[in-house]
Design an enzyme around this catalytic site. Sequence first.
Site, mmCIF file in Angstrom:
data_model
loop_
_atom_site.group_PDB
_atom_site.id
_atom_site.type_symbol
_atom_site.label_atom_id
_atom_site.label_comp_id
_atom_site.label_asym_id
_atom_site.label_seq_id
_atom_site.Cartn_x
_atom_site.Cartn_y
_atom_site.Cartn_z
ATOM 1 N N TYR A 13 33.362 29.215 -28.029
ATOM 2 C CA TYR A 13 33.388 27.761 -27.812
ATOM 3 C C TYR A 13 32.595 26.989 -28.872
ATOM 4 O O TYR A 13 32.209 25.838 -28.633
ATOM 5 C CB TYR A 13 32.845 27.428 -26.421
ATOM 6 N N ASN A 43 38.215 24.994 -14.382
ATOM 7 C CA ASN A 43 39.620 24.597 -14.442
ATOM 8 C C ASN A 43 40.576 25.752 -14.695
ATOM 9 O O ASN A 43 41.685 25.566 -15.187
ATOM 10 C CB ASN A 43 39.815 23.436 -15.424
ATOM 11 N N GLU A 52 41.298 32.917 -32.109
ATOM 12 C CA GLU A 52 40.893 33.322 -30.760
ATOM 13 C C GLU A 52 41.433 34.699 -30.388
ATOM 14 O O GLU A 52 40.740 35.489 -29.733
ATOM 15 C CB GLU A 52 41.363 32.263 -29.749
ATOM 16 N N ARG A 70 46.631 23.992 -13.541
ATOM 17 C CA ARG A 70 45.390 23.302 -13.170
ATOM 18 C C ARG A 70 45.595 22.398 -11.956
ATOM 19 O O ARG A 70 44.698 22.234 -11.135
ATOM 20 C CB ARG A 70 44.832 22.549 -14.376
ATOM 21 N N LYS A 95 40.182 32.114 -16.255
ATOM 22 C CA LYS A 95 38.731 31.962 -16.244
ATOM 23 C C LYS A 95 38.109 32.530 -14.952
ATOM 24 O O LYS A 95 38.816 32.736 -13.951
ATOM 25 C CB LYS A 95 38.382 30.479 -16.402
ATOM 26 N N HIS A 113 42.293 28.805 -19.895
ATOM 27 C CA HIS A 113 42.126 28.326 -21.278
ATOM 28 C C HIS A 113 43.424 28.609 -22.018
ATOM 29 O O HIS A 113 44.076 29.621 -21.772
ATOM 30 C CB HIS A 113 40.983 29.073 -21.981
HETATM 31 N N1 UDP Z 1 34.794 20.922 -20.196
HETATM 32 C C1 UDP Z 1 33.797 20.529 -19.331
HETATM 33 N N2 UDP Z 1 33.478 19.190 -19.241
HETATM 34 C C2 UDP Z 1 34.127 18.238 -19.957
HETATM 35 C C3 UDP Z 1 35.140 18.638 -20.843
HETATM 36 C C4 UDP Z 1 35.459 19.979 -20.935
HETATM 37 O O1 UDP Z 1 33.190 21.360 -18.667
HETATM 38 O O2 UDP Z 1 33.805 17.058 -19.818
HETATM 39 C C5 UDP Z 1 35.122 22.338 -20.315
HETATM 40 C C6 UDP Z 1 36.419 22.696 -19.594
HETATM 41 O O3 UDP Z 1 36.242 23.964 -18.979
HETATM 42 C C7 UDP Z 1 37.411 22.784 -20.718
HETATM 43 C C8 UDP Z 1 36.547 23.344 -21.839
HETATM 44 O O4 UDP Z 1 35.303 22.687 -21.668
HETATM 45 O O5 UDP Z 1 38.497 23.608 -20.362
HETATM 46 C C9 UDP Z 1 37.066 23.095 -23.237
HETATM 47 O O6 UDP Z 1 37.315 21.713 -23.393
HETATM 48 P P1 UDP Z 1 38.651 21.197 -24.104
HETATM 49 O O7 UDP Z 1 38.490 19.751 -24.344
HETATM 50 O O8 UDP Z 1 38.963 22.077 -25.268
HETATM 51 O O9 UDP Z 1 39.755 21.375 -22.945
HETATM 52 P P2 UDP Z 1 40.983 22.389 -22.810
HETATM 53 O O10 UDP Z 1 41.472 22.705 -24.181
HETATM 54 O O11 UDP Z 1 40.460 23.605 -22.086
HETATM 55 O O12 UDP Z 1 41.991 21.654 -21.981
HETATM 56 MG MG MG Z 2 40.469 23.344 -25.873
#
Ligand code: UDP
Ligand code: MG
Length: 134
Positions: free
Chosen positions: A50, A113, A127, A103, A10, A116
């Site tokens: 997203y 973070n 994707e 992470r 990212k 992805h």
């Molecule tokens: N995210 C955020 N705030 C939150 C939860 C998620 O900004 O409270 C963002 C974060 O960058 C995350 C992305 O949304 O990586 C997608 O969320 P997901 O739950 O799919 O997490 P991931 O699969 O990336 O671990």
């Molecule tokens: Mg996710």
Amino acid sequence: MSEQTLSLIKPDAVERNLIGKIIQIFEENNLIIEKMKKIHVDMDFAKTFYSVHSDKPFFNDLCSYISSGPLVAMVLKGDNAVQKNRDLMGATNPKDAKPGTIRNLYAISIDKNSVHGSDSIENAKIEIDLFFKD
Ligand code: UDP
Ligand code: MG
């Protein structure tokens, strides 16, 4: 069984020159970089990517952030690639990410973070198509 998954480095990690360090973790864990490109996606693309999160309170900030600068998109290939990538990434919130995960090592916050990873084989296909069609 060998499978494919989508990985993104990212904008927060690209900006801090962490591409090599993150790719090294994938390669050391027997994931092969099948495809790779650096791109700066726009807000429309971010919203499509997203869309599963469109009802979340963080959706707009998330789309703004992922389109805020260049990212690196990769197709990773290997045994159990989807779950292996998720394990190497660590928890969404870096505060909960296990030591040694990407992470844990590099993420700044739950929104910045660093990486992805697709969460299922099905979503990986969708994707990968979105980023690498043509
Ligand atoms: N995210 C955020 N705030 C939150 C939860 C998620 O900004 O409270 C963002 C974060 O960058 C995350 C992305 O949304 O990586 C997608 O969320 P997901 O739950 O799919 O997490 P991931 O699969 O990336 O671990
Ligand atoms: Mg996710």
